[in-house]
Design an enzyme around this catalytic site. Structure first.
Site, PDB file in Angstrom:
ATOM      1  N   LYS A  76       0.869  -1.185   0.000  1.00  0.00           N
ATOM      2  CA  LYS A  76       0.000   0.000   0.000  1.00  0.00           C
ATOM      3  C   LYS A  76       0.901   1.228   0.000  1.00  0.00           C
ATOM      4  O   LYS A  76       1.939   1.243   0.688  1.00  0.00           O
ATOM      5  CB  LYS A  76      -0.891  -0.031   1.251  1.00  0.00           C
ATOM      6  CG  LYS A  76      -1.884   1.110   1.349  1.00  0.00           C
ATOM      7  CD  LYS A  76      -2.791   0.976   2.577  1.00  0.00           C
ATOM      8  CE  LYS A  76      -3.821   2.087   2.671  1.00  0.00           C
ATOM      9  NZ  LYS A  76      -4.702   1.973   3.854  1.00  0.00           N
ATOM     10  N   SER A 151      -9.772   2.330   3.061  1.00  0.00           N
ATOM     11  CA  SER A 151      -8.861   3.030   2.191  1.00  0.00           C
ATOM     12  C   SER A 151      -7.916   2.103   1.414  1.00  0.00           C
ATOM     13  O   SER A 151      -7.313   2.535   0.429  1.00  0.00           O
ATOM     14  CB  SER A 151      -8.028   4.005   3.024  1.00  0.00           C
ATOM     15  OG  SER A 151      -7.221   3.302   3.950  1.00  0.00           O
ATOM     16  N   SER A 175     -10.146  -0.159   7.269  1.00  0.00           N
ATOM     17  CA  SER A 175      -9.568  -0.093   5.916  1.00  0.00           C
ATOM     18  C   SER A 175      -8.884  -1.339   5.395  1.00  0.00           C
ATOM     19  O   SER A 175      -8.491  -1.371   4.232  1.00  0.00           O
ATOM     20  CB  SER A 175      -8.585   1.059   5.829  1.00  0.00           C
ATOM     21  OG  SER A 175      -9.302   2.237   5.635  1.00  0.00           O
TER      22      SER A 175
HETATM   23  N1  GLN Z   1     -13.230   4.657   6.555  1.00  0.00           N
HETATM   24  C1  GLN Z   1     -12.608   5.085   7.770  1.00  0.00           C
HETATM   25  C2  GLN Z   1     -12.165   6.510   7.644  1.00  0.00           C
HETATM   26  O1  GLN Z   1     -12.455   7.101   6.666  1.00  0.00           O
HETATM   27  C3  GLN Z   1     -11.454   4.186   8.108  1.00  0.00           C
HETATM   28  C4  GLN Z   1     -10.278   4.417   7.270  1.00  0.00           C
HETATM   29  C5  GLN Z   1      -9.125   3.556   7.663  1.00  0.00           C
HETATM   30  O2  GLN Z   1      -9.288   2.542   8.324  1.00  0.00           O
HETATM   31  N2  GLN Z   1      -7.939   3.986   7.271  1.00  0.00           N
HETATM   32  O3  GLN Z   1     -11.549   7.047   8.496  1.00  0.00           O
END
Ligand code: GLN
Length: 484
Positions: A76, A151, A175
């Site tokens: 990532k 994400s 995420s």
């Molecule tokens: N969707 C959540 C956010 O927008 C979690 C994102 C994540 O786990 N990096 O913060």
């Protein structure tokens, strides 16, 4: 070769059925032909990958190579890679080339794994749909008009499209698990402190945790063996031996007590998702597990608490991006103030700016106790719910997310609707617990994820329950049309 699991690739490499150079070239070819349709990979490091593959082949020939030696993976784009752009999905870091490797990247390098490139992601890991990336959205290989989740949507889509057999990812509020669910792959967020955060660009430091994604639980175990380590460069990393997560995969689920939180089957859950998850639970029950209804009474408070704590920490973490040290700097600043303001206004996207504003507000004098302090108290309550539940059960299971992948733009104008995507995953981060998502069905041609939450450092138990489920089902083997 792209349909083989990592476990099978390891065997093939070690028995010299194919070389790492052949394997690497095969995946590089797939990335160049298929990735334009998905936008899952944003940097391809072909030359370095082939060099690393040749070195891996030499180690393999010498006969004492570690498991992952010669296995191609993707990182990532939140993990710093020495000499390779690490953008975190943001214009702010579009020109950032780190001079060092994140500990996770280093661990894979030591093991001889081959890095094919970096995956797309929501900007600074903020999002649930990959629509906030500066590099454009990632498309879900199961339905090109739908989001892959976020994400870590680039990692999930890449694994689903067989552009790599495994990838690294991070999970601050869901995420790893939510994109794994939406793309029909397996992914585990370990206990907070299990995987080093050093060199992993910070979003919300008390919640962020790296973990692997792959097609099967067995492959996640192999990747986690390498990813997890004690690291004195991350002061929240726990000094605790890393077990061999593959060693216990064959433990039976007989007698395992599985807690089913009633709050995770409430209004808002797609009936098709519920049906698939209940069928998965029935499968485990038929294998001898005992299903126990439990309650996590403060579940409804997890999204509101998270959206105070995560933005608060993000506003502090992201203050380092101001145009003066590294990253984007606006053109012709008038003075220092102008440089800070315009660099940040031009370098950060809308969602990131929204979080910085919310976070700064929550932490400001006069509001700190009312918002941040309160959210921390709620966090304690949420954690205690889990501690109580684990007095009585071994694992907790339910859906990973409320519905299958939604269409692009469906939630884009409504941040709160987007935030609710993580309604079942966020509490785990607030409590610091490990959680996993594995494919358990299909609804309207799109994958559904089963979430498995464990007690602290109980990753091995999560992985073995997931593996036992995958031994008797084949959801994890399905491939999107045109992929296999
Ligand atoms: N969707 C959540 C956010 O927008 C979690 C994102 C994540 O786990 N990096 O913060």
């Amino acid at each position: 070769m792209h349909n083989l699991t990592i476990a099978e690739l390891v065997k093939g490499l070690q028995s010299k059925k194919f070389t790492s150079v052949e394997l690497t070239q095969h995946f590089l070819d797939r990335i160049s032909s298929l990735n334009p349709a998905y936008n899952a990979v944003i940097t391809v490091t072909a030359e370095q990958a082939l060099k690393a593959a040749a070195a891996a082949d030499q180690r393999l020939a010498a006969g004492d190579a570690p498991d992952l030696c010669g296995v191609p993976i993707l990182h990532k784009d939140i993990f710093c890679t020495d000499g390779v752009r690490t953008s975190c999905g943001s214009k702010m870091l579009d020109n950032f080339i780190p001079p060092y490797n994140a500990t996770v990247v280093e661990n894979f390098e030591q093991a001889g794994a081959v890095v094919l490139g970096k995956t797309n992601m929501d900007e600074f890991a903020m999002g649930s749909s990959n629509e906030t990336s500066f590099y454009g959205p990632v498309k879900n290989p199961w339905a090109i008009d739908s989001v892959p989740g976020g994400s870590s949507g680039g990692s999930a889509a890449a694994v689903a499209a067989r552009l790599a057999p495994g990838a690294t990812a991070t999970d601050t509020g869901g995420s790893i698990r939510q994109p794994a669910a939406l793309c029909g792959v397996s992914g585990i967020k370990p206990t907070y402190g299990r995987v080093s955060r050093w060199g992993m660009i910070a979003f919300a430091s008390s919640l962020d945790q790296g973990g692997p994604m792959a097609r099967t639980a067995e492959d996640c175990a192999l990747l986690l063996n390498c990813m997890a380590s004690y690291d004195d460069k991350d002061s929240t990393c726990i000094e605790r031996e890393v077990p061999d997560y593959t060693a216990t995969l064959n433990s039976s689920v007989k007698g395992l007590r599985i807690g089913i939180p009633k709050e995770y089957f409430s209004e808002g859950l797609h009936p098709g998702t519920e049906k698939a998850v209940r069928a998965a639970l029935a499968n485990l029950e038929a294998q001898g597990a005992e299903l126990v209804e439990i309650s996590l009474p403060n579940s409804a408070l997890s999204v509101p608490a998270y959206y105070v704590i995560a933005p608060a920490e993000a506003s502090a973490n992201l203050s380092r991006f101001d145009g003066s040290r590294y990253g984007y700097r606006c053109e012709d600043p008038k003075d220092l103030q102008d440089m800070y303001c315009r660099s940040r206004a031009e370098g950060f996207g809308e969602e990131v700016q929204r979080r910085i504003l919310i976070g700064t507000y929550c932490l400001s004098a006069g509001y700190y106790d009312a918002y941040y302090g309160k959210a921390q108290q709620v966090r304690q309550l949420i954690q205690q719910d889990f501690v109580k539940a684990f007095d009585n059960v071994d694992l907790i299971m339910g859906p990973t997310c409320p519905s299958p992948a939604f269409k692009f733009g469906a939630k884009g104008d409504d941040p709160v609707a987007m935030y609710l995507e993580d309604i079942y995953t966020i509490a785990t981060n607030l409590a610091g617990l490990p959680g996993m998502s594995i494919p358990c069905g299909m609804v309207e041609g799109k994958p559904v994820g089963l979430q498995i939450i464990g007690n602290y450092f109980d990753e091995a138990r999560i992985l073995s329950a997931a593996h036992q489920y995958q031994q008797s089902t084949d959801w994890h083997d399905l491939a999107p049309e045109g992929i296999a």
